[in-house]
Design a protein around this motif. Structure first.
Motif, mmCIF file in Angstrom:
data_model
loop_
_atom_site.group_PDB
_atom_site.id
_atom_site.type_symbol
_atom_site.label_atom_id
_atom_site.label_comp_id
_atom_site.label_asym_id
_atom_site.label_seq_id
_atom_site.Cartn_x
_atom_site.Cartn_y
_atom_site.Cartn_z
ATOM 1 N N LEU B 467 0.826 -1.210 0.000
ATOM 2 C CA LEU B 467 0.000 0.000 0.000
ATOM 3 C C LEU B 467 0.863 1.265 0.000
ATOM 4 C CD1 LEU B 467 -3.004 0.816 0.074
ATOM 5 C CD2 LEU B 467 -2.768 1.062 2.544
ATOM 6 N N ASP B 468 0.695 2.079 -1.036
ATOM 7 C CA ASP B 468 1.398 3.363 -1.200
ATOM 8 C C ASP B 468 2.917 3.230 -1.281
ATOM 9 O OD1 ASP B 468 -1.056 4.625 -1.121
ATOM 10 O OD2 ASP B 468 -0.974 4.920 1.058
ATOM 11 N N ARG B 469 3.421 2.033 -1.506
ATOM 12 C CA ARG B 469 4.878 1.870 -1.503
ATOM 13 C C ARG B 469 5.411 1.392 -2.852
ATOM 14 N NH1 ARG B 469 3.655 -0.176 3.595
ATOM 15 N NH2 ARG B 469 4.538 1.084 5.285
ATOM 16 N N LEU B 470 4.514 1.094 -3.789
ATOM 17 C CA LEU B 470 4.968 0.400 -4.999
ATOM 18 C C LEU B 470 5.978 1.214 -5.806
ATOM 19 C CD1 LEU B 470 1.683 -1.383 -6.136
ATOM 20 C CD2 LEU B 470 3.797 -2.446 -5.332
ATOM 21 N N VAL B 471 5.690 2.511 -5.988
ATOM 22 C CA VAL B 471 6.584 3.326 -6.812
ATOM 23 C C VAL B 471 7.955 3.416 -6.151
ATOM 24 C CG1 VAL B 471 7.015 5.649 -7.714
ATOM 25 C CG2 VAL B 471 4.719 4.642 -7.892
ATOM 26 N N SER B 472 7.965 3.669 -4.853
ATOM 27 C CA SER B 472 9.272 3.809 -4.196
ATOM 28 C C SER B 472 10.023 2.486 -4.161
ATOM 29 C CB SER B 472 9.112 4.409 -2.798
ATOM 30 O OG SER B 472 8.207 3.649 -2.042
ATOM 31 N N ILE B 473 9.292 1.375 -4.029
ATOM 32 C CA ILE B 473 9.975 0.066 -4.063
ATOM 33 C C ILE B 473 10.633 -0.138 -5.429
ATOM 34 C CG2 ILE B 473 9.637 -2.444 -4.110
ATOM 35 C CD1 ILE B 473 7.453 -2.071 -1.956
ATOM 36 N N CYS B 474 9.870 0.125 -6.494
ATOM 37 C CA CYS B 474 10.407 -0.085 -7.849
ATOM 38 C C CYS B 474 11.603 0.837 -8.098
ATOM 39 C CB CYS B 474 9.324 0.152 -8.897
ATOM 40 S SG CYS B 474 8.025 -1.098 -8.825
ATOM 41 N N GLU B 475 11.491 2.078 -7.646
ATOM 42 C CA GLU B 475 12.629 3.008 -7.796
ATOM 43 C C GLU B 475 13.830 2.473 -7.023
ATOM 44 O OE1 GLU B 475 10.191 7.236 -8.293
ATOM 45 O OE2 GLU B 475 11.551 6.942 -6.588
ATOM 46 N N GLY B 476 13.566 2.018 -5.827
ATOM 47 C CA GLY B 476 14.639 1.512 -4.976
ATOM 48 C C GLY B 476 15.333 0.300 -5.584
ATOM 49 N N LEU B 477 14.558 -0.504 -6.294
ATOM 50 C CA LEU B 477 15.136 -1.695 -6.928
ATOM 51 C C LEU B 477 15.907 -1.329 -8.193
ATOM 52 C CD1 LEU B 477 12.183 -4.234 -6.535
ATOM 53 C CD2 LEU B 477 14.387 -4.321 -5.375
ATOM 54 N N GLY B 478 15.754 -0.066 -8.637
ATOM 55 C CA GLY B 478 16.557 0.408 -9.758
ATOM 56 C C GLY B 478 15.830 0.499 -11.077
#
Lengths: 194, 530
Positions: B467-478
């Motif tokens: 929840l509300d974390r998908l974009v930051s997770i994907c960015e974090g993964l590169g």
């Protein structure tokens, strides 16, 4: 006393509210109960059923044996036929007449009715209409319990207690409407059998 | 003594609360979900502040539960059978580390695959790990066994498996409860190196586990849940495990079973009891829900000289769940007479809820993929798997949690183009993130569509870690920022979504599209609450 009932319908139609009311009434009457439910995938618009067993003796199996059900109580007409292998020789099929048509190959309604009418012991009831008439369209399930009430082996008053238990916190009006639905279902079934 | 009307799952939960459990961990999965949901609703759990939040996946859940056991408290982790595959690394090794505070791994199997992709039998995992297994036959045993399992777990410092199957998990019956006992105090293991599985320590611990096998067997012999019930007709003896015992007894409600019966609800198998029934009876019928585990143990390769009947010799079907009729037929060959289903009755497969955002996402996918033909969409496990059915018939795989992205990667590595992966938000944080990292590292040419309905939908709407974390997770993964796009999957945005998918297919690298719209079911529930 032992009653084995297949409750059935389509996922989302709320057959579990039927189980809850009868279940409360049964336990309140000092009976044993086992009720197997369907959770998970089928709840998304698929066919759902609950094996509902009450008895004054210990119940072993959570599933009703084939050929062993005293009643099929269905909130949808085609679904009432799906479980015929469970029905005992003298068992009753009590079903709502309103089709829930969410598939492309749903049969002709009349053909479904014909199959239901072939059964010696059946009640085909316009529960949705009856619920609407009394001003509570969402009480279709309670109409169905009413229609089945004389075959349940549970006192009618206990079913009313069950409704009070389930709908009590939603206020007195809600309780009254649902009791009215229950009574209307019972009245229909009594006339139907004459 | 209070009597509650509980599902098998709920009886486990109530038993665990009353037995002084300090925390429960798990990931939703039919038919295990209601265990944690019950604890989440429990007033006692709130008062005691029992840990009851969902975990990211079954592995993190099993590890957290083991950590709580390490700290001396009673813990439980819950999962469906295939979830144990995810947790298997921790599960197998926890048999070697052993436990400190009592700990139970509760696994709900789904024979007949009502809501699953296979019907693996978790008892085989329990046997593999060489730990005691409890298999309740009814709701009362679910409750009582949880107490007993915690005790055995602490007595031998060993994790316990509790194995349920669908029909018990989801069936309700009256359960008598006991007085609640206090939680354990925080207490580290006496041997501070107990949980350090360096080879030298692991070898020593493994020997302890092997030595304990005899004791576990003795516990089974003396278990209140295993019973030898004598019978006068020794032409047949029946071994009935877990819920299969009920299906047997259902056929003798008005009479007594004439055959000797061994009811098995605690493993390892009670050897002496098995020896007694096999030596007394001419023929043995084994009734077990799931795989023919005991039948194989009794028969082995050389067992044709014994008279063992069950799922292996065709006396019972090799697959699918049992029922009272199949059991009766196995005993006396009697087939029950029953009505046929009229041909008017048509199949009614599950389908997307009215207004579901997945419908819009797949409408766009279907339009784009029409140019390439069927075969380019690798999918995953959740509501969106329903796109395999008409009218969409748009996906080509559903294997295990997270496999959409990694299978898409493998297919792209093979030269397939284009390749789309569809995965739900909760499935993505369960097991999709690591696969996406693999793809990012190699710049694999795939389009990952994370279908975000902001919940764990298929199991009934549990909180999603995404929840509300998908974009930051994907960015974090590169993943390149320019190739992470959120869209609202509604009719008006159909053309835009189609264009977006086309654009990202044209980009040679990892793209992530996140169609985000709340699940209709959770939305309905929220509106109702207001």
């Amino acid at each position: 006393m032992k009653k084995d009932i297949i409750l059935c319908g389509v996922g989302g139609q709320g057959i579990l509210s039927i189980a809850t009311v009868i279940g409360y009434a049964a336990v309140d009457s000092g009976l044993y109960l086992k009720q197997a439910e369907v959770h998970g995938m089928s709840q998304r618009g698929g066919d759902v059923q609950s094996h509902f067993r009450i008895s004054d003796k210990e119940i072993f199996s959570d599933l009703i044996p084939f050929g062993g059900a005293d009643m099929i109580l269905s909130v949808e007409p085609m679904e009432s036929l799906r479980y015929l292998p469970y029905l005992s020789k003298n068992g009753w099929v009590i079903t709502n007449d309103k089709p829930f048509n969410n598939i492309v190959n749903y049969p002709e309604t009349e053909d479904v009715y014909k199959q239901i009418k072939k059964l010696d012991n059946h009640i085909l009831i316009n529960a949705d209409d009856i619920a609407k008439e009394i001003g509570s369209p969402r009480s279709m399930n309670m109409v169905m319990i009413g229609a089945a009430s004389s075959f349940l082996g549970i006192e009618f008053d206990k079913l009313i207690e069950g409704i009070k238990f389930i709908f009590g916190r939603k206020g007195e009006e809600m309780v009254n409407l649902n009791v009215k639905a229950l009574e209307a279902g019972k009245a229909f079934a009594e006339k139907f059998n004459k | 003594m209070e009597k509650l009307l509980l599902l098998g799952d709920e009886a486990i939960a109530q038993g665990a609360i009353d037995a002084g459990m300090s925390g429960i961990y798990g990931y939703p999965g039919t038919p295990s979900t209601e265990i944690i949901e019950y604890v989440q609703r429990s007033k006692t759990a709130q008062e005691r502040n029992i840990h009851r939040k969902w975990s990211a996946n079954e592995k993190t859940a099993a590890e957290a539960a083991l950590g709580m056991s390490y700290a001396g408290k009673r813990s439980m982790c819950t999962m469906k059978h295939v979830g144990l595959n995810v947790a298997a690394d921790c599960f197998m090794n926890s048999a070697i580390t052993g436990a400190n505070g009592g700990t139970i791994v509760t696994v709900a199997d789904d024979p007949s695959m009502h809501s699953s992709q296979n019907e693996q039998d978790s008892r085989i995992y329990g046997k593999f790990a060489m730990i005691p297994i409890f298999e309740p036959s009814n709701q009362q045993e679910c409750y009582d066994m949880t107490f007993h399992a915690f005790e055995i777990s602490e007595k031998y410092q060993i994790p316990i498996m509790m194995r349920l199957t669908t029909r018990l998990s989801h069936s309700r019956s009256g359960v008598a409860t006991k007085d609640m006992i206090a939680e354990n105090e925080l207490k580290l293991p006496e041997d501070k190196r107990q949980f350090v599985l360096l080879p030298a320590i692991a070898r020593r611990r493994y020997k302890m586990l092997l030595d304990n096998q005899v004791k576990f067997e003795t516990e089974s012999e003396n278990s209140p849940f295993n019973k030898f019930i004598g019978g006068s007709d020794k032409s047949k003896g029946i071994i009935a495990c877990g819920i299969a015992y009920n299906y047997l007894m259902e056929n003798y409600t008005d009479s007594t079973c004439p055959f000797p019966v061994l009811k098995v609800s605690q493993y390892p198998l009670p050897r002496k009891m098995v020896e007694k029934i096999t030596s007394e009876c001419k023929e043995i019928l084994v009734l077990e829900e799931g795989a023919p585990m005991i039948e194989e143990m009794l028969k082995g390769y050389l067992g044709d000289c014994l008279n063992i009947r069950g799922r292996l010799d065709g006396t019972l079907p090799r697959d699918g769940e049992l029922n009272p009729n199949l059991v009766l037929q196995a005993i006396n060959g009697e087939k029950v007479e029953m009505n046929l289903i009229p041909e008017e009755v048509k199949g009614r497969p599950p389908q997307f809820c009215k207004g579901c955002g997945h419908i819009d996402a797949y409408n766009a996918i279907k339009e784009v993929m029409a140019d390439y033909g069927d075969g380019h969409v690798l999918s995953d496990i959740g509501c969106y798997t329903l796109a395999a059915l008409p009218p969409f018939q748009s996906i080509n795989s559903c294997v295990d949690m997270g496999a959409s992205i990694t299978m898409a990667k493998g297919a792209a590595d093979s030269g397939l183009f284009p390749v789309i992966a569809t995965i739900g938000d909760s499935t993505f944080t369960h097991s999709g993130m690591t696969g996406l990292l693999d793809a990012v590292i190699e710049g694999t040419n795939i389009v990952v569509m994370i279908l975000d309905n902001s919940t764990t939908g298929m199991t009934g709407g549990q909180d999603s870690h995404a929840l509300d974390r998908l974009v930051s997770i994907c960015e974090g993964l590169g993943v390149e920022k320019d190739h992470i796009t959120r869209v609202n999957p509604i009719k008006q945005n159909h053309e835009a979504l189609v264009e977006l998918i086309r654009k990202e297919i044209a980009y040679n690298g990892v793209s992530v599209i996140i169609p985000t719209r709340e699940c209709m079911q959770t939305l309905k529930r929220k509106l109702k609450k207001k």
